[in-house]
Design a protein around this motif. Structure first.
Motif, PDB file in Angstrom:
ATOM      1  N   TRP A  12      57.894  13.206   4.696  1.00 17.31           N
ATOM      2  CA  TRP A  12      56.534  13.726   4.510  1.00 17.31           C
ATOM      3  C   TRP A  12      55.540  12.592   4.726  1.00 17.31           C
ATOM      4  O   TRP A  12      55.564  11.572   4.023  1.00 17.31           O
ATOM      5  CB  TRP A  12      56.392  14.326   3.110  1.00 17.31           C
ATOM      6  CG  TRP A  12      55.086  15.041   2.902  1.00 17.31           C
ATOM      7  CD1 TRP A  12      54.326  15.663   3.847  1.00 17.31           C
ATOM      8  CD2 TRP A  12      54.400  15.217   1.663  1.00 17.31           C
ATOM      9  NE1 TRP A  12      53.212  16.227   3.288  1.00 17.31           N
ATOM     10  CE2 TRP A  12      53.230  15.967   1.938  1.00 17.31           C
ATOM     11  CE3 TRP A  12      54.668  14.821   0.344  1.00 17.31           C
ATOM     12  CZ2 TRP A  12      52.320  16.308   0.952  1.00 17.31           C
ATOM     13  CZ3 TRP A  12      53.766  15.169  -0.639  1.00 17.31           C
ATOM     14  CH2 TRP A  12      52.603  15.902  -0.344  1.00 17.31           C
ATOM     15  N   GLU A  66      45.043  26.634   3.458  1.00 16.74           N
ATOM     16  CA  GLU A  66      46.289  27.377   3.638  1.00 16.74           C
ATOM     17  C   GLU A  66      46.171  28.378   4.792  1.00 16.74           C
ATOM     18  O   GLU A  66      47.115  28.570   5.568  1.00 16.74           O
ATOM     19  CB  GLU A  66      46.675  28.096   2.350  1.00 16.74           C
ATOM     20  CG  GLU A  66      48.044  28.766   2.426  1.00 16.74           C
ATOM     21  CD  GLU A  66      48.523  29.268   1.071  1.00 16.74           C
ATOM     22  OE1 GLU A  66      49.749  29.378   0.897  1.00 16.74           O
ATOM     23  OE2 GLU A  66      47.676  29.539   0.191  1.00 16.74           O
ATOM     24  N   ILE A 111      46.609  26.497   8.028  1.00 19.84           N
ATOM     25  CA  ILE A 111      48.021  26.154   8.233  1.00 19.84           C
ATOM     26  C   ILE A 111      48.764  27.347   8.826  1.00 19.84           C
ATOM     27  O   ILE A 111      49.507  27.218   9.811  1.00 19.84           O
ATOM     28  CB  ILE A 111      48.679  25.733   6.901  1.00 19.84           C
ATOM     29  CG1 ILE A 111      48.126  24.391   6.420  1.00 19.84           C
ATOM     30  CG2 ILE A 111      50.200  25.640   7.067  1.00 19.84           C
ATOM     31  CD1 ILE A 111      48.571  24.021   5.013  1.00 19.84           C
ATOM     32  N   LYS A 112      48.552  28.517   8.249  1.00 17.18           N
ATOM     33  CA  LYS A 112      49.255  29.715   8.715  1.00 17.18           C
ATOM     34  C   LYS A 112      48.835  30.085  10.139  1.00 17.18           C
ATOM     35  O   LYS A 112      49.660  30.517  10.949  1.00 17.18           O
ATOM     36  CB  LYS A 112      49.004  30.871   7.750  1.00 17.18           C
ATOM     37  CG  LYS A 112      49.692  30.677   6.403  1.00 17.18           C
ATOM     38  CD  LYS A 112      49.409  31.829   5.451  1.00 17.18           C
ATOM     39  CE  LYS A 112      50.160  31.671   4.134  1.00 17.18           C
ATOM     40  NZ  LYS A 112      49.874  32.765   3.182  1.00 17.18           N
ATOM     41  N   SER A 118      50.454  27.602  12.565  1.00 20.85           N
ATOM     42  CA  SER A 118      51.922  27.619  12.541  1.00 20.85           C
ATOM     43  C   SER A 118      52.504  28.447  13.675  1.00 20.85           C
ATOM     44  O   SER A 118      53.688  28.308  14.004  1.00 20.85           O
ATOM     45  CB  SER A 118      52.425  28.166  11.202  1.00 20.85           C
ATOM     46  OG  SER A 118      52.134  27.276  10.150  1.00 20.85           O
ATOM     47  N   LEU A 139      49.973  22.145  -1.422  1.00 21.81           N
ATOM     48  CA  LEU A 139      50.112  23.090  -0.315  1.00 21.81           C
ATOM     49  C   LEU A 139      50.728  22.407   0.909  1.00 21.81           C
ATOM     50  O   LEU A 139      51.591  22.973   1.585  1.00 21.81           O
ATOM     51  CB  LEU A 139      48.748  23.677   0.061  1.00 21.81           C
ATOM     52  CG  LEU A 139      48.164  24.712  -0.904  1.00 21.81           C
ATOM     53  CD1 LEU A 139      46.707  24.990  -0.568  1.00 21.81           C
ATOM     54  CD2 LEU A 139      48.987  26.000  -0.850  1.00 21.81           C
ATOM     55  N   LYS A 155      54.364  22.017   0.396  1.00 25.01           N
ATOM     56  CA  LYS A 155      55.031  23.318   0.527  1.00 25.01           C
ATOM     57  C   LYS A 155      55.293  23.662   2.002  1.00 25.01           C
ATOM     58  O   LYS A 155      56.373  24.143   2.357  1.00 25.01           O
ATOM     59  CB  LYS A 155      54.164  24.398  -0.127  1.00 25.01           C
ATOM     60  CG  LYS A 155      54.660  25.822   0.082  1.00 25.01           C
ATOM     61  CD  LYS A 155      53.689  26.816  -0.553  1.00 25.01           C
ATOM     62  CE  LYS A 155      54.103  28.251  -0.251  1.00 25.01           C
ATOM     63  NZ  LYS A 155      53.134  29.225  -0.843  1.00 25.01           N
ATOM     64  N   TYR A 156      54.283  23.407   2.854  1.00 22.42           N
ATOM     65  CA  TYR A 156      54.397  23.775   4.268  1.00 22.42           C
ATOM     66  C   TYR A 156      54.815  22.607   5.161  1.00 22.42           C
ATOM     67  O   TYR A 156      54.853  22.756   6.389  1.00 22.42           O
ATOM     68  CB  TYR A 156      53.057  24.336   4.759  1.00 22.42           C
ATOM     69  CG  TYR A 156      52.691  25.675   4.160  1.00 22.42           C
ATOM     70  CD1 TYR A 156      53.289  26.846   4.614  1.00 22.42           C
ATOM     71  CD2 TYR A 156      51.749  25.757   3.139  1.00 22.42           C
ATOM     72  CE1 TYR A 156      52.946  28.079   4.070  1.00 22.42           C
ATOM     73  CE2 TYR A 156      51.399  26.983   2.578  1.00 22.42           C
ATOM     74  CZ  TYR A 156      51.996  28.140   3.055  1.00 22.42           C
ATOM     75  OH  TYR A 156      51.656  29.354   2.507  1.00 22.42           O
ATOM     76  N   ASN A 157      55.103  21.456   4.560  1.00 19.49           N
ATOM     77  CA  ASN A 157      55.499  20.257   5.299  1.00 19.49           C
ATOM     78  C   ASN A 157      54.452  19.854   6.341  1.00 19.49           C
ATOM     79  O   ASN A 157      54.762  19.637   7.524  1.00 19.49           O
ATOM     80  CB  ASN A 157      56.867  20.429   5.969  1.00 19.49           C
ATOM     81  CG  ASN A 157      57.430  19.103   6.457  1.00 19.49           C
ATOM     82  OD1 ASN A 157      57.100  18.032   5.928  1.00 19.49           O
ATOM     83  ND2 ASN A 157      58.279  19.156   7.471  1.00 19.49           N
ATOM     84  N   VAL A 158      53.207  19.750   5.878  1.00 15.32           N
ATOM     85  CA  VAL A 158      52.096  19.315   6.732  1.00 15.32           C
ATOM     86  C   VAL A 158      51.771  17.852   6.415  1.00 15.32           C
ATOM     87  O   VAL A 158      51.590  17.491   5.256  1.00 15.32           O
ATOM     88  CB  VAL A 158      50.848  20.196   6.488  1.00 15.32           C
ATOM     89  CG1 VAL A 158      49.655  19.685   7.303  1.00 15.32           C
ATOM     90  CG2 VAL A 158      51.148  21.649   6.831  1.00 15.32           C
TER      91      VAL A 158
END
Length: 354
Positions: free
Chosen positions: A24, A256, A259-260, A263, A289, A292-295
């Motif tokens: 990360w 978020e 991100i979605k 993606s 967040l 959670k999403y590996n950003v």
């Protein structure tokens, strides 16, 4: 769509295989507190390895492992071997602290008339009052200058093309930013008409020297909900990037959502700018967040100094006479004291978790 560039863009599989090996990635956008801008950071007379070493040690203590660091074409123009040598020194310091930087080649934000040499003093209480664009708007409009820019891109990236101390290359920061609040009265009104074709050229120049590191340019302001909603320059940025980067200074819900949206490309996501406390863009709101999403995450600002980014963007229009009650950016005071002790503890805790 974008000619020869397309043939050399990393496959989705290659990009994700690379990303899986990184862990990360979290760190700041970095400019030492002793420098007002990119020129002052990298020019020989003001390059400050002692200060850099001190600040990178503070980053490592937080658990940070990367940084986004801006270069400038005028330093290379006037002293190409010197810039490369100082980058090498910076990379040695970075490696000592377990930090792998992403270097930014061009930047379309703030003062469009950079000048090499001694830099002016900061305007009191004004956010980023001395930050400069690269290239200048005069160069942007002069195709006879493009061969020089090509030498800069190929000279820097080519020299470090196989250097594992470097994480990635960010080709152009916010390429279509109109700088309305700060330099709107002198900024090019049709800037994007010049930047878009030059951005494509810059990606091509970078790929010609076959870097082992991925390339990117971050989308920063628009509707990314579908391919149809993208502006032409955003379409180009995303299609030419090996890894997808973006900026978000909004609240966690917006973060978020972005991100979605991004993606859908199936590539690694890196948020290369965030963290503006009054906007609810904070470490506490964003890092969970992102994990959670590996950003990958790069907050703006690190140590309060000559860039004066503890002040908000509106300091260009509204007068401030003292330190704001709530800092806009930055984590530490000049002496390394945390601005908010609890915030620093939170960063250490989340970055220290297995």
């Amino acid at each position: 769509m974008f000619g020869d560039n397309e043939q050399k863009i990393w496959s989705v599989e290659k990009a994700n295989n690379w990303y899986e090996k990184q862990g990360w990635l979290v760190g700041p956008n970095f400019n030492p507190a002793s420098a007002i801008n990119q020129l002052e950071m990298w020019q020989e007379e003001t390059f400050d390895p002692e200060r850099i070493d001190k600040e990178l040690a503070w980053a490592a203590e937080l658990g940070m492992n990367t940084m986004r660091v801006y270069l400038h074409d005028l330093v290379y123009k006037n002293d190409p071997s010197g810039l490369v040598d100082r980058m090498d020194t910076f990379l040695d310091i970075s490696e000592k602290h377990g930090i792998r930087p992403m270097f930014v080649i061009f930047d379309a934000v703030w003062d469009p008339y950079p000048k090499a040499g001694p830099q002016r003093a900061p305007r009191p209480h004004v956010h980023n009052s001395g930050w400069v664009q690269s290239p200048s708007i005069d160069v942007l409009q002069d195709p006879t200058e493009y061969p020089r820019l090509e030498k800069y891109v190929k000279g820097v990236i080519g020299h470090f093309a196989a250097d594992q101390r470097i994480l990635a290359w960010d080709i152009w920061n916010e390429p279509d930013n109109p700088n309305v609040s700060a330099y709107g009265d002198v900024e090019l009104k049709n800037k994007v008409e010049y930047v878009l074709p030059l951005l494509e050229k810059a990606f091509g120049w970078a790929r010609e020297v076959n870097p082992t590191q991925p390339l990117t340019s971050g989308v920063w302001n628009g509707d990314w909900s579908s391919d149809e909603s993208l502006k032409p320059i955003e379409e180009l940025q995303i299609e030419l990037s090996d890894i997808i980067s973006f900026h978000c200074y909004d609240d966690p819900v917006s973060f978020e959502k972005k991100i979605k949206q991004l993606s859908r490309y199936g590539r690694p996501l890196l948020c290369t700018e965030y963290m503006a406390r009054p906007n609810k863009s904070t470490f506490e709101g964003f890092l969970p967040l992102a994990k959670k999403y590996n950003v990958a995450m790069y907050n703006w600002g690190f140590v309060s100094g000559k860039t004066q980014t503890i002040y908000p963007w509106d300091s260009w229009r509204k007068e401030y006479t003292a330190e704001p009650e709530l800092w806009f950016h930055d984590i530490f005071r000049y002496d390394g004291t945390p601005y908010i002790e609890g915030e620093v503890e939170f960063i250490k805790e989340i970055l220290g978790e297995e």
